[in-house]
Enzyme design. Structure first.
Site, mmCIF file in Angstrom:
data_model
loop_
_atom_site.group_PDB
_atom_site.id
_atom_site.type_symbol
_atom_site.label_atom_id
_atom_site.label_comp_id
_atom_site.label_asym_id
_atom_site.label_seq_id
_atom_site.Cartn_x
_atom_site.Cartn_y
_atom_site.Cartn_z
ATOM 1 N N SER A 7 1.421 -3.365 -50.900
ATOM 2 C CA SER A 7 0.194 -3.395 -51.679
ATOM 3 C C SER A 7 0.515 -3.043 -53.128
ATOM 4 O O SER A 7 1.262 -2.109 -53.390
ATOM 5 C CB SER A 7 -0.836 -2.410 -51.112
ATOM 6 N N LYS A 24 -1.089 -2.065 -42.856
ATOM 7 C CA LYS A 24 -1.495 -2.841 -44.042
ATOM 8 C C LYS A 24 -2.678 -3.746 -43.719
ATOM 9 O O LYS A 24 -3.570 -3.959 -44.553
ATOM 10 C CB LYS A 24 -0.306 -3.667 -44.536
ATOM 11 N N HIS A 50 -5.680 -1.641 -43.826
ATOM 12 C CA HIS A 50 -5.886 -1.350 -45.246
ATOM 13 C C HIS A 50 -6.677 -2.478 -45.912
ATOM 14 O O HIS A 50 -7.644 -2.243 -46.643
ATOM 15 C CB HIS A 50 -4.514 -1.177 -45.917
ATOM 16 N N ASN A 51 -6.292 -3.727 -45.634
ATOM 17 C CA ASN A 51 -6.983 -4.852 -46.244
ATOM 18 C C ASN A 51 -8.383 -5.041 -45.669
ATOM 19 O O ASN A 51 -9.294 -5.474 -46.365
ATOM 20 C CB ASN A 51 -6.157 -6.127 -46.060
ATOM 21 N N GLU A 108 -10.417 -2.672 -47.509
ATOM 22 C CA GLU A 108 -10.597 -3.233 -48.848
ATOM 23 C C GLU A 108 -11.768 -4.210 -48.881
ATOM 24 O O GLU A 108 -12.580 -4.201 -49.813
ATOM 25 C CB GLU A 108 -9.303 -3.928 -49.260
#
Length: 332
Positions: free
Chosen positions: A127, A197, A200-201, A204
């Protein structure tokens, strides 16, 4: 340390350059020769060597204790083909790193297949977007501990470091990894890095959607459907800016929103047709498999679907944020 890098796009090229700035050597390859040549020319201290084929790249790593190749390509068939080709060129003790956004279940399968040849597979969720060259990259990675330890100098060079982020209280516990404070973390076995990840996205998506809806509500406060005394003509750029200063919702996403609004209050340069790159879908699939409710992220993903058949100011906010952190240019 020396490493091969395949794929020199927005992030791959900057990863190569950042490594040369920190004293590492890179052997680089991109399907477009001029892109490879550009990275070689821009590299610090002549530390980059171009390779016109995968074979030439692997040959350029001869003599290393463990040949290491970082793949920075779009998730899916392109990465799959690249990993298979490298598997035919590398051997026991070598390491393949996938730094893209591959589906974590593909990582688990690839790691098992490569282990039969003695090749280690490390998945690095990366990221930082187009800002990583200067700011560094936040990295979440999975794979065998021995391979992870070997590539630690590479990851440490790419990570942002502690910077001016305040120290979190009570992090002196022995069961907490000090590398997390530097911006990179070994999450577990192969697949775990991309899984973290991926989530995480997904988060987001939800954060971006909340900002987008909030600014849309404020912009619409001057609507003629409201009583005249309840209409406010609010300045979106100024509101974004004041929220950056001590507000509990201050964040990099808000910084990018403020920058876009200061440049163009109506965001007329953005279409508002918001793409999704896969991780949001995979996060929701994981939630379903685990029986974990995820209504915010699910709604955020579905809103992106809806944006492609008609959009509003909220979706333009999303477009501006995606352009800000990742350089994603959307069709208008």
């Amino acid at each position: 340390m020396r490493i091969g890098i395949i794929g020199l796009g927005r992030m791959g090229g900057n990863i190569a350059l950042r490594l040369t700035r920190h004293g590492h050597d890179v052997v680089v390859h991109d399907r477009t020769p001029s892109v490879t040549a550009s990275i070689v020319q821009r590299a610090e201290g002549g530390r980059a060597t171009g390779a016109d084929t995968f074979e030439a790249l692997v040959k350029g790593l001869e003599g290393d204790a463990h040949r290491v190749v970082w793949v920075m390509l779009p998730a899916g068939p392109i990465t799959e083909a690249c990993v298979k080709k490298l598997a035919s060129l590398l051997g026991k003790g070598d390491i393949i790193i996938d730094g893209g956004n591959s589906y974590y279940k593909d990582d688990v399968r690839r790691a098992e297949e490569l282990s039969e040849k003695g090749i280690s597979y490390v998945d690095v969720g990366t990221s930082g977007g187009v800002w990583g060259l200067e700011r560094g990259y936040c990295m979440m990675y999975g794979g065998p501990k021995e391979a992870a330890d070997y590539i630690d100098p590479i990851l440490a060079a790419l990570a942002p470091g502690k910077g001016d982020v305040p120290v979190t209280p009570n992090r002196d516990s022995t069961n907490l990894d000090p590398r997390a404070e530097q911006g990179y973390l070994h999450c577990g076995p192969s697949g775990s890095g991309h899984f973290v990840k991926m989530v995480h996205n997904g988060i987001e998506y939800g954060m971006m959607q909340a900002f987008a809806e909030g600014f849309d509500i404020m912009k619409s406060k001057n609507s003629p459907v409201l009583p005249e005394g309840e209409r406010f003509d609010l300045n979106m750029a100024d509101i974004a800016e004041v929220w950056r200063r001590g507000s509990v919702v201050s964040s990099w996403l808000l910084d990018l929103t403020a920058e876009a609004l200061a440049k163009s209050g109506e965001l007329s340069e953005f279409s508002g047709e918001v793409a999704d790159s896969g991780e949001g879908r995979w996060t929701i699939e994981a939630a379903i498999e685990e029986d974990v409710p995820a209504p915010v992220m699910t709604a955020a993903l579905f809103t992106r679907f809806r944006s492609r058949s008609g959009n509003n100011f909220a979706e333009k906010i999303l477009s501006a944020q995606r352009f800000g952190f990742g350089g994603h240019v959307e069709q208008k």
